[in-house]
Design a protein around this motif. Structure first.
Motif, short mmCIF file in Angstrom:
data_model
loop_
_atom_site.label_atom_id
_atom_site.label_comp_id
_atom_site.label_asym_id
_atom_site.label_seq_id
_atom_site.Cartn_x
_atom_site.Cartn_y
_atom_site.Cartn_z
N VAL A 184 -2.95 5.82 3.07
CA VAL A 184 -1.87 4.91 3.45
C VAL A 184 -2.45 3.72 4.21
O VAL A 184 -2.04 2.57 4.00
CB VAL A 184 -0.81 5.65 4.28
CG1 VAL A 184 0.15 4.66 4.94
CG2 VAL A 184 -0.03 6.62 3.40
N CYS A 276 3.37 -0.58 2.37
CA CYS A 276 2.25 -0.47 1.42
C CYS A 276 2.61 0.24 0.13
O CYS A 276 1.71 0.54 -0.67
CB CYS A 276 1.07 0.24 2.09
SG CYS A 276 1.40 1.98 2.48
N GLY A 282 -1.68 3.02 -1.43
CA GLY A 282 -0.60 3.34 -0.49
C GLY A 282 0.40 4.31 -1.09
O GLY A 282 0.81 5.28 -0.44
#
Length: 502
Positions: A184, A276, A282
């Motif tokens: 992430v 994201c 992400g």
């Protein structure tokens, strides 16, 4: 040597940054490690012991300079022993238990099952500046899975960690495992324009500064991190640390990442998705977090939270990261309440074995700080007191009957009781009692000539005597006198019964 010059005596002191551990501390640690090891074994992990010494090259991260290795490890250069007296390899004390695991897996992978699940416990050494509560030697307790790419392995590590903490004596309501993922963060860096998947080397300098700034969130707070994302930060001493020189919009994306925790896991994932979710990395990280949460809940483990502010080690880990934090309050040295904090951490590190094999090997694991965990139990007042109980002391009333006393102690030990014969000067009975008190003995056995002739032994309850001395009334203890006369052939049964009482 001149006659009036006395020989120099060494100073009796531990080296700076090290400490000695005595009876109860050693026993409590061993008992805790046994309980944690049983949890690891129950989850299918196998024990592994590696040498305390590795080659510096195998440990990695630290390299030798002209005279000695860089700070961080205790290292030395081996004499190769040939006729030229040349120097051999640099060797070092291991600084953690993960680097040796990478070497073991690379060396023995043909004979190991895949995935390879191992646990390891033992001392590690850091050549760092010592401080209060910070030592150069400490004990780690690790569990790792090598060769499993699925985040199910990460979820299992988190669940195992929770079970291990509870086995060590931490109540389920007294800890929380915080979970985040490097994937992430990579998506956030990409969204902020600091990571180009097609050219990973691009923006490396600014990205490195940003990562270090995020990693200092717990120490500097958001204001300090924001300064390092911008022009830089001047600390209290006046030293200036140059910043990443990000634009306000770029910095806002990074700060949004560490602020993204919501009221629950779903809200946190939604906040992160807004930052994201459009990047491939992400989106993959968000899917990993969802799956980990789902697997943990399916296994009955709910003492976790998805927390983007858990950023320690994100520069090292390649996927999920987790940190176990104790949530109860303690009092610091100045009497102020504070939370105890972290006692364990870990994550996925898919690049560590690559140093040996040239190929990425998936791996995930956790390390428990044993000494911090013991300190937490002591601060909580839940450290196991039974471990501090000393041996039963068989006093010596007649030197000529030493064999009888040895036989009595041997009977006690055969029944599973700790016991020892007093080996000091037996003439002073008071000294024997003081010795038994200092040893933490629960009972002292007295068999003088009169008792021997009558076939009895006096059993002195030292723990009870101490309680009476502190104000307990005889009425409270009327069914348990501080000293009892017991038949010689029944003394073992009597002591077993007394030791079983609360």
């Amino acid at each position: 040597m001149p006659k009036d010059q006395k020989p120099r005596r060494p100073v009796a002191q531990t080296p700076k940054g090290f400490r000695d551990y005595f009876g109860a501390e050693v026993t409590e640690r061993a008992a805790m490690l046994d309980r944690i090891a049983e949890v690891y074994r129950r989850h299918g992990f196998e024990a592994l012991e590696t040498p305390a010494v590795e080659t510096l090259d195998a440990l990695g991260k630290f390299l030798p300079d002209v005279d000695r290795p860089n700070e961080g490890v205790f290292a030395w250069r081996e004499d190769d022993g040939d006729a030229t007296g040349g120097a051999g390899d640099w060797l070092a004390l291991r600084y953690d238990l993960t680097a040796p695991l990478a070497r073991v897996y690379a060396q023995h992978r043909a004979a190991l099952p895949v995935p390879y699940r191992r646990y390891a416990m033992g001392p590690v050494w850091r050549n760092e500046k010592p401080g209060p509560g910070r030592f150069r030697q400490f004990t780690q307790c690790d569990a790792d899975t090598v060769g499993a790419a699925s985040v199910a392995a990460d979820a299992e590590i988190v669940a195992t960690l929770g079970e291990a903490l509870e086995a060590a004596g931490i109540a389920r309501t007294d800890y929380l495992v915080r979970i985040n993922t490097r994937r992430v963060l990579n998506g956030v860096l990409e969204a902020a324009g600091l990571l180009d998947p097609a050219d990973p080397g691009r923006h490396a300098a600014a990205r490195g500064i940003a990562l270090r700034a995020i990693d200092k969130l717990d120490r500097l707070g958001e204001e300090g991190v924001q300064a390092l994302l911008g022009e830089g930060r001047r600390d209290e001493s006046g030293d200036f640390t140059p910043g990443a020189r990000l634009s306000p919009d770029q910095a806002a994306v990074i700060l949004g990442f560490v602020r993204a925790r919501g009221a629950d896991g779903a809200a946190t994932l939604a906040n992160l998705g807004a930052l994201c979710g459009r990047t491939a990395e992400g989106a993959g990280g968000l899917a990993d977090l969802r799956q980990i949460a789902e697997l943990l809940l399916a296994g009955g483990f709910d003492r976790f939270v998805l927390d983007p502010a858990t950023v320690r080690g994100l520069g090292y880990y390649t996927g999920p990261v987790f940190e176990a934090e104790l949530t109860f309050e303690i009092t610091d040295e100045e009497g102020r309440p504070r939370q105890f904090g972290s006692v364990a951490g870990g994550g996925r590190y898919d690049d560590l074995v690559r140093r040996f094999t040239g190929e990425a090997v998936p791996a995930t694991g956790v390390s428990v700080g044993v000494d911090r965990l013991l300190a937490a139990l002591a601060a909580r007042g839940t450290a196991p007191g039974a471990a501090a109980r000393g041996p039963i002391v068989v006093t010596v009333m007649d030197r000529d009957r030493m064999a009888d006393y040895f036989a009595l102690a041997a009977e006690l030990r055969a029944a599973g009781l700790r016991a020892e014969v007093y080996l000091g000067n037996p003439r002073n009975f008071g000294a024997q009692m003081k010795y038994a008190d200092r040893r933490g003995a629960p009972f002292a056995l007295i068999e003088g000539s009169d008792e021997h002739a009558r076939g009895v032994v006096q059993v002195k309850d030292l723990a009870l005597g101490a309680a009476l001395a502190q104000g307990a009334t005889l009425e409270q203890w009327k069914d348990r006198p501080a000293q009892q006369e017991v038949p010689r052939d029944g003394v073992v049964r009597h002591l077993l019964a007394l030791m079983a009482r609360p």
